[in-house]
Every structure is written in structure tokens, then in C-alpha cells.
Design an enzyme around this catalytic site. Structure first.
Site, PDB file in Angstrom:
ATOM      1  N   ARG A  23       0.852  -1.200   0.000  1.00  0.00           N
ATOM      2  CA  ARG A  23       0.000   0.000   0.000  1.00  0.00           C
ATOM      3  C   ARG A  23       0.878   1.236   0.000  1.00  0.00           C
ATOM      4  O   ARG A  23       1.777   1.368   0.831  1.00  0.00           O
ATOM      5  CB  ARG A  23      -0.917   0.023   1.225  1.00  0.00           C
ATOM      6  CG  ARG A  23      -1.976  -1.033   1.143  1.00  0.00           C
ATOM      7  CD  ARG A  23      -2.993  -0.948   2.264  1.00  0.00           C
ATOM      8  NE  ARG A  23      -3.789  -2.169   2.250  1.00  0.00           N
ATOM      9  CZ  ARG A  23      -4.607  -2.542   3.201  1.00  0.00           C
ATOM     10  NH1 ARG A  23      -4.760  -1.794   4.269  1.00  0.00           N
ATOM     11  NH2 ARG A  23      -5.284  -3.663   3.105  1.00  0.00           N
ATOM     12  N   LYS A 127      -2.458  -6.658  -3.926  1.00  0.00           N
ATOM     13  CA  LYS A 127      -2.091  -7.863  -3.177  1.00  0.00           C
ATOM     14  C   LYS A 127      -2.330  -9.092  -4.032  1.00  0.00           C
ATOM     15  O   LYS A 127      -3.191  -9.084  -4.925  1.00  0.00           O
ATOM     16  CB  LYS A 127      -2.859  -7.955  -1.861  1.00  0.00           C
ATOM     17  CG  LYS A 127      -4.362  -7.937  -2.006  1.00  0.00           C
ATOM     18  CD  LYS A 127      -5.035  -7.955  -0.636  1.00  0.00           C
ATOM     19  CE  LYS A 127      -6.539  -7.792  -0.776  1.00  0.00           C
ATOM     20  NZ  LYS A 127      -7.280  -7.981   0.448  1.00  0.00           N
ATOM     21  N   ASP A 281     -12.833  -2.266   0.135  1.00  0.00           N
ATOM     22  CA  ASP A 281     -12.832  -3.471  -0.690  1.00  0.00           C
ATOM     23  C   ASP A 281     -13.817  -4.526  -0.200  1.00  0.00           C
ATOM     24  O   ASP A 281     -13.778  -5.672  -0.662  1.00  0.00           O
ATOM     25  CB  ASP A 281     -11.422  -4.051  -0.789  1.00  0.00           C
ATOM     26  CG  ASP A 281     -10.834  -4.435   0.548  1.00  0.00           C
ATOM     27  OD1 ASP A 281     -11.218  -3.813   1.560  1.00  0.00           O
ATOM     28  OD2 ASP A 281      -9.993  -5.337   0.597  1.00  0.00           O
ATOM     29  N   THR A 346      -1.842 -10.538  13.616  1.00  0.00           N
ATOM     30  CA  THR A 346      -2.730  -9.707  12.812  1.00  0.00           C
ATOM     31  C   THR A 346      -2.467  -9.942  11.328  1.00  0.00           C
ATOM     32  O   THR A 346      -1.320  -9.964  10.897  1.00  0.00           O
ATOM     33  CB  THR A 346      -2.485  -8.222  13.157  1.00  0.00           C
ATOM     34  OG1 THR A 346      -2.892  -8.022  14.509  1.00  0.00           O
ATOM     35  CG2 THR A 346      -3.278  -7.304  12.258  1.00  0.00           C
ATOM     36  N   GLU A 366     -10.291  -7.778  15.560  1.00  0.00           N
ATOM     37  CA  GLU A 366     -10.772  -6.532  16.145  1.00  0.00           C
ATOM     38  C   GLU A 366     -10.874  -5.419  15.115  1.00  0.00           C
ATOM     39  O   GLU A 366     -11.592  -4.446  15.313  1.00  0.00           O
ATOM     40  CB  GLU A 366      -9.873  -6.103  17.309  1.00  0.00           C
ATOM     41  CG  GLU A 366      -8.371  -6.042  17.014  1.00  0.00           C
ATOM     42  CD  GLU A 366      -7.972  -4.992  16.021  1.00  0.00           C
ATOM     43  OE1 GLU A 366      -8.553  -3.899  16.070  1.00  0.00           O
ATOM     44  OE2 GLU A 366      -7.084  -5.263  15.187  1.00  0.00           O
ATOM     45  N   SER A 367     -10.149  -5.561  14.005  1.00  0.00           N
ATOM     46  CA  SER A 367     -10.120  -4.518  12.982  1.00  0.00           C
ATOM     47  C   SER A 367     -11.332  -4.613  12.056  1.00  0.00           C
ATOM     48  O   SER A 367     -11.254  -4.257  10.892  1.00  0.00           O
ATOM     49  CB  SER A 367      -8.830  -4.616  12.181  1.00  0.00           C
ATOM     50  OG  SER A 367      -8.713  -5.907  11.584  1.00  0.00           O
ATOM     51  N   LYS A 378     -11.876 -12.155   4.852  1.00  0.00           N
ATOM     52  CA  LYS A 378     -13.001 -11.687   5.645  1.00  0.00           C
ATOM     53  C   LYS A 378     -14.048 -11.125   4.695  1.00  0.00           C
ATOM     54  O   LYS A 378     -13.736 -10.791   3.552  1.00  0.00           O
ATOM     55  CB  LYS A 378     -12.546 -10.665   6.677  1.00  0.00           C
ATOM     56  CG  LYS A 378     -11.739  -9.495   6.138  1.00  0.00           C
ATOM     57  CD  LYS A 378     -11.094  -8.784   7.316  1.00  0.00           C
ATOM     58  CE  LYS A 378     -10.508  -7.443   6.945  1.00  0.00           C
ATOM     59  NZ  LYS A 378      -9.100  -7.512   6.569  1.00  0.00           N
ATOM     60  N   ARG A 504      -0.927   1.347  17.499  1.00  0.00           N
ATOM     61  CA  ARG A 504      -2.214   0.853  17.980  1.00  0.00           C
ATOM     62  C   ARG A 504      -2.031   0.350  19.411  1.00  0.00           C
ATOM     63  O   ARG A 504      -1.100  -0.423  19.682  1.00  0.00           O
ATOM     64  CB  ARG A 504      -2.721  -0.293  17.110  1.00  0.00           C
ATOM     65  CG  ARG A 504      -2.874   0.037  15.631  1.00  0.00           C
ATOM     66  CD  ARG A 504      -3.907  -0.882  14.999  1.00  0.00           C
ATOM     67  NE  ARG A 504      -3.855  -0.926  13.552  1.00  0.00           N
ATOM     68  CZ  ARG A 504      -4.382  -0.004  12.735  1.00  0.00           C
ATOM     69  NH1 ARG A 504      -4.941   1.092  13.240  1.00  0.00           N
ATOM     70  NH2 ARG A 504      -4.329  -0.139  11.432  1.00  0.00           N
TER      71      ARG A 504
HETATM   72  C1  G16 Z   1      -5.788  -5.745   6.923  1.00  0.00           C
HETATM   73  C2  G16 Z   1      -5.581  -7.189   7.245  1.00  0.00           C
HETATM   74  C3  G16 Z   1      -6.207  -7.498   8.563  1.00  0.00           C
HETATM   75  C4  G16 Z   1      -5.655  -6.587   9.638  1.00  0.00           C
HETATM   76  C5  G16 Z   1      -5.873  -5.140   9.224  1.00  0.00           C
HETATM   77  C6  G16 Z   1      -5.220  -4.159  10.173  1.00  0.00           C
HETATM   78  O1  G16 Z   1      -7.139  -5.501   6.740  1.00  0.00           O
HETATM   79  O2  G16 Z   1      -6.145  -8.020   6.256  1.00  0.00           O
HETATM   80  O3  G16 Z   1      -5.944  -8.838   8.855  1.00  0.00           O
HETATM   81  O4  G16 Z   1      -6.266  -6.821  10.855  1.00  0.00           O
HETATM   82  O5  G16 Z   1      -5.308  -4.921   7.957  1.00  0.00           O
HETATM   83  O6  G16 Z   1      -3.851  -4.343  10.130  1.00  0.00           O
HETATM   84  P1  G16 Z   1      -2.855  -3.331  10.819  1.00  0.00           P
HETATM   85  O7  G16 Z   1      -3.255  -3.304  12.265  1.00  0.00           O
HETATM   86  O8  G16 Z   1      -1.497  -3.902  10.571  1.00  0.00           O
HETATM   87  O9  G16 Z   1      -3.069  -1.969  10.184  1.00  0.00           O
HETATM   88  P2  G16 Z   1      -7.644  -4.635   5.521  1.00  0.00           P
HETATM   89  O10 G16 Z   1      -9.138  -4.575   5.693  1.00  0.00           O
HETATM   90  O11 G16 Z   1      -6.976  -3.300   5.681  1.00  0.00           O
HETATM   91  O12 G16 Z   1      -7.188  -5.355   4.307  1.00  0.00           O
END
Ligand code: G16
Length: 551
Positions: A23, A127, A281, A346, A366-367, A378, A504
Site C-alpha cells: 500500500r 495484493k 474493498d 494480525t 478486532e479490525s 473476511k 495501535r
Molecule cells: C488488513 C488485514 C487485517 C488486519 C488489518 C489491520 O485488513 O487483512 O488482517 O487486521 O489490515 O492491520 P494493521 O493493524 O497492521 O493496520 P484490511 O481490511 O486493511 O485489508
């Protein structure tokens, strides 16, 4: 036949995938060869795809369409035989996972920076998902990164753009490119899991009202196809359901801060019965009842405890999996059901092996991520349908009533996450490094519990995970500080941000007493928040006197 062009290039630093792919700011991806280098590194890190199928699509954000044309040419030049592209470039992350599995694809490339803002000044992301439909495991993402550090050329074709709006098959080079409807396969899968008749009755009955906020991101078309067209919810149930390249200027992150409009509606006097939102997404979800926000950790636990009411899960759960910083609410349900609860780092990629091996059925984070073994990502719309199915099976009970009933049965894991976004990288790394260095001194230290008593530190470590399926070890996944009263603080740096660092801080405390479960979350966590400050010196190091986002 069009022969592949071999284009010389040089490595870009920093193409190491984070928690979920690469990203960066759009302007970084727009540099000549930047995207191409990464895509070629993906292909170079893979083996055995000659003639195979690749799925490509994204969340519709700015640069999605441009990137897709580039990837299609490169995939054809590298020898893929069939390239499946979501119409208009649209494909939610869970739908991509569904299509990869259903069509037996070799893998897929998903273009998204998830919940990060879009538009020319926003973020972009890419990804790779493997043939099981799930995010590439670390062994592949690390191989991609190593390749990107040494890349000298990429392969492409000199062909015209394909028409992304028109369904059908065209040839480029030796490959067939099929533009397909991105919604149908996923909607069909949902109909096999949930009681559509009962949900439809609930939504059409008139007494129950729902509101789904797609945040101008990818789930709009999915929500319309399922909630409105198949289940009969009124069109007015959908808000911001047209995907826009800049998400309408919003931040498509379904949490109380960025989905404030939904929260406001759900806390108004004439609030609907059920509110939900999804992210850029389509893999995250937020569930809101009337005057009541369900935390993602509680949501996972409630879904697990009610899975017997849902046709696709009524035969029982093989296990549950949650990321380490997710609260222990799901563990209590797993213990009650007599099944395992796995604790992973995570990143959804860590659930893949557990799901493939049949060790878990439901997963959550939790996210705002919840999902199951129906795909390997997910799934926001899936989570909304699961809740609707539970509500239909428990007539007359509100979202709040169901959660409070859950707390009475299992106890309440009072939970919050504090994010400090855009923090100086050196300061954030220093904070974590110093916490790591202090781990040995922490056990036994005493902290005020706010009621005159003290809690002692019983656990202090840097979370490491050994995958039970392939034995791979992942270290450095977050500083955990646990106390003798069961409460816990976790510190980690986000792996998905694009500006500075995001610290975090995850805070949780268990409250078994139903009389005390109604307490306000931040108030209940006050002593832990103070302990986190004492442990890490957040204010002094970040220069912030409060978190940017509290979820
Ligand atoms: C992604 C990952 C998740 C993770 C989240 C937050 O979600 O697929 O498994 O929990 O990022 O990650 P971090 O705490 O490292 O920012 P997404 O929805 O952003 O693809």
C-alpha cells in the site's frame, strides 16, 4: 501473435508487502515502472502458472482501471492462459476469493488499499491471493519482495486496452480475457449459507428496518444484488451505494469515527433496527443496533454463539480463530462449545492454513473483519447476512438485547483500540523497541486498578506464532502486557498505513458481573489507559495528547 516485450527496469526500494499487500500513495504507484515491477515480482515469485487462470479486480478506487489494463497485459505476456476481470474493474476482496476458488484459478491480483482514502491524493494498493483464495502467505510475500529488490526487466504486450464495461471474452496475445459479472458468484454462495427465506421475510415485513452504508466503496453493487434484489429490502435501505474513485471524499473505514453518519442515524429517535457498513474493498464490517455499537470482537463471539441458528453453520463449528489483539470473548464461546480457539498474528493471511486444514470455521479480528471457511478472506456482506439471519431466528430481540444477553451468559470483555495515526516513524519504532527491552522487568510490577486495589503484571512478551499446520514461525507481532485480573494491553505498529507510523494500543478487561456490564467503555478502561501511558510514555514520544481514532 503478439510477442511479449521485454522492458528493462531497475528496483524500487520499499516494495515489501505489509499486513495486507503493498500500500502506497497513488503518486508512488504512478511512477513509471513502479506497478510493473511489483507485478513482475509477483509472477517471478510464482511457479507453474503457464496456461492457468488469473483473477483480477479491485475496489474501484482511483487508478484501479489503469492498473488493471497494465496487469492484464503483463499476465498475458507472462503466460497466463485466461484472465478473469470483474466488470468495470470491480471485484470485492471476498468476491475475488470466492471466484478464485469457484473457477479453480491459479490465483488473483486484488487492487485495493482497503479502508484507506482514495482519489489522486489518496492511497492505492495491490495484493496477491493464492489458489485457495486467500492472501499469499508470508513465504510468498517475502519472495515477492526479494525479487523486487533485484528486478531487471518485466514482460508486457503492446496491445490496446480491453473494454472493462462489456461482459464477454476477448483475446490478447495467447491469452483469453473474460470480463465477468463480479456480483453473481458471491451472491449465489451467500444463498447457500443463510436462510434467505427467513431474512427476506424479516426485511419485507415492514416492521424491521435496516440501513447499509456502502461508503461509496465496492460493496454497493453487492448490497443491491443481495439485500434489495434477492431479499426484498427497500432501496432506501442502502446509502452511498455507488462506488466512486475517491469514495466521495470519505474514508471508507467502517468504524464509529469514519462511519459517523451511520452512527448518527442509528442513534436518532427514529433509528432503523439494524445498521451496517463495509469498507473500501468489502471485507470489513461494522454492525450497529439502535443506540448500540457492536465491537468487532463481540460480534465474532456473538456469531459463534448463535451459529447453530444459521443453516450453513448449524452442523457445528470446527474451531474459531482470532488475531492476537482481538478480545478473548470468542475464546469463552469456544470453551463453551468445546472447540479450539486459535490465536494468530494480525493479518487475514494467518487464518488460511487453519481454514484449509479444517481447524477453524469462523475467524475474526478486532479490525472489523469477520469471516468463515466459505472463502479465504473476511467478508463484510457475509457478516451482515449472518447478523440478519440471527435476528430473523430470534424474533423480537434487538441487536442490543442479543449482545447484552451474550454478556450475561459469557461475561463482557470490555474492549477498545486507541490509534495514533501519522506518528513520526523513529519515535514509534523507539517506543516499541523500548517496550521490548523492558519486557524482562515488567512481571510483578503493580498498577492501580482505579478502585484502590492493584493489578500485577503476569505476562510480558512480544507475540510470536508457530503455524500449527506448516510449522512456520512469525515473530515480533506485538507487545503483550497481561495482568493478574485478566486485563491486557497490547502495543503494536500497523502494517497497513502509508504515512508515518500508526501506533495501535489495544485495551481490554473482563467483567463477569452483569450488574456492572453496562459501564461506559472508556471509563471502564480508564485505569488501563493510564497504565498504557505509564508503560509506553505515549504522549511524550508521539507528541499527541489523545488518540486519532478510538474504536
Ligand atoms: C488488513 C488485514 C487485517 C488486519 C488489518 C489491520 O485488513 O487483512 O488482517 O487486521 O489490515 O492491520 P494493521 O493493524 O497492521 O493496520 P484490511 O481490511 O486493511 O485489508
Amino acid at each position: 501473435m503478439t510477442l511479449p516485450l521485454i522492458v528493462p527496469t531497475r528496483p524500487f526500494a520499499g516494495q515489501r508487502p505489509g499486513t495486507s499487500g503493498l500500500r502506497k500513495k497513488v503518486s508512488v504507484f504512478e511512477q513509471p515502472h513502479y506497478l510493473e515491477n511489483f507485478v513482475q515480482s509477483v509472477f517471478d515469485a510464482l511457479e507453474g502458472f503457464a496456461g492457468a487462470t488469473l483473477v483480477v479486480g479491485g475496489d474501484g478506487r482511483y487508478y484501479n482501471d489503469v492498473a488493471i489494463q497494465t496487469i492484464v497485459r503483463m499476465a498475458a505476456a507472462n503466460g497466463f492462459g485466461r484472465i478473469l476481470v470483474g466488470q468495470r474493474g470491480i471485484l470485492s476482496t471476498p468476491a475475488a476469493s470466492c471466484v478464485i476458488r469457484k473457477r479453480g484459478a491459479f490465483g488473483g491480483i486484488i487492487l485495493s488499499a482497503s479502508h484507506n482514502p482514495g482519489g489522486p491524493d489518496g492511497d492505492f494498493g495491490i495484493k496477491y491471493n493464492a489458489g485457495n483464495g486467500g492472501p499469499a502467505p508470508e513465504r510468498i510475500t517475502e519472495a515477492i519482495w526479494r525479487r523486487s529488490e533485484a528486478i531487471e526487466r518485466y514482460l508486457t504486450l503492446d496491445t490496446a486496452d480491453i473494454d472493462l464495461a462489456r461482459l464477454g471474452v476477448t483475446s490478447i496475445g495467447a491469452a483469453q480475457v473474460e470480463v465477468f459479472d463480479p456480483v453473481v458468484d458471491h451472491a449465489e454462495l451467500m444463498a447457500t449459507l443463510f436462510d434467505f427465506a427467513a431474512i427476506g421475510e424479516l426485511l419485507r415485513g415492514g416492521a424491521f428496518r435496516m440501513r447499509f452504508d456502502a461508503m461509496h466503496a465496492v460493496t454497493g453493487p453487492y448490497a443491491r444484488a443481495i439485500f434489495v434484489e434477492r431479499l426484498g429490502a427497500p432501496e432506501a435501505s442502502l446509502v452511498d451505494a455507488v462506488p466512486l474513485p475517491d469514495f466521495g471524499g470519505g474514508h471508507p473505514d467502517p468504524n464509529p469515527v469514519y462511519a459517523a453518519a451511520l452512527v448518527e442515524t442509528m442513534f436518532a429517535p427514529d433509528a432503523p433496527d439494524f445498521g451496517a457498513a463495509s469498507d473500501g474493498d468489502g471485507d470489513r464490517n461494522m454492525i450497529v443496533g439502535r443506540n448500540f455499537i457492536v465491537t468487532p470482537s463481540d460480534s465474532l463471539a456473538v456469531l459463534a454463539a448463535n451459529a447453530h441458528l444459521v443453516p450453513g453453520y448449524a452442523r457445528g463449528l470446527k474451531g474459531i480463530a482470532r488475531s492476537m489483539p482481538t478480545s478473548r470473548a470468542a475464546d469463552r464461546v469456544a470453551a463453551h462449545l468445546g472447540i479450539a480457539c486459535h490465536e494468530t498474528p494480525t493479518g487475514w493471511k494467518f487464518f488460511g492454513n487453519l481454514l484449509d486444514a479444517g481447524l477453524a470455521t469462523l475467524c475474526g479480528e478486532e479490525s472489523a473483519g469477520t469471516g468463515s471457511d466459505h472463502v479465504r478472506e473476511k467478508d463484510g456482506v457475509w457478516a451482515v447476512l449472518f447478523w440478519l439471519n440471527v435476528l430473523a431466528a430470534r424474533p423480537g430481540e434487538s441487536v442490543e438485547a442479543i449482545v447484552r444477553d451474550h454478556w450475561r451468559r459469557f461475561g463482557r470483555d470490555i474492549y477498545s483500540r486507541h490509534d495514533y495515526e501519522g506518528v513520526d516513524v523513529v519515535a514509534a519504532n523507539g517506543l516499541i523497541a523500548d517496550l521490548r527491552a523492558s519486557l524482562g522487568d515488567l512481571p510483578g510490577q503493580r498498577f492501580d486498578r482505579g478502585d484502590g486495589s492493584v493489578a500485577r503484571v503476569t505476562l510480558a512478551d512480544d507475540f510470536a506464532y508457530t503455524d500449527p499446520v506448516d510449522g512456520s514461525v512469525t515473530t515480533g507481532q506485538g507487545i503483550r502486557v497481561g495482568f493478574d485480573d485478566g486485563s491486557r494491553i497490547v502495543f503494536r505498529l500497523s502494517g497497513t498505513g502509508t504515512e508515518g507510523a500508526t501506533l495501535r494500543v489495544y485495551l481490554e478487561r473482563f467483567e463477569p458481573d452483569p450488574e456492572k456490564q453496562g459501564v461506559e467503555t472508556q471509563e471502564a478502561l480508564g485505569p488501563l489507559i493510564a497504565a498504557a501511558e505509564r508503560l509506553a510514555g505515549i504522549r511524550g514520544r508521539t507528541g499527541r495528547d489523545r488518540p486519532t481514532v478510538v474504536t
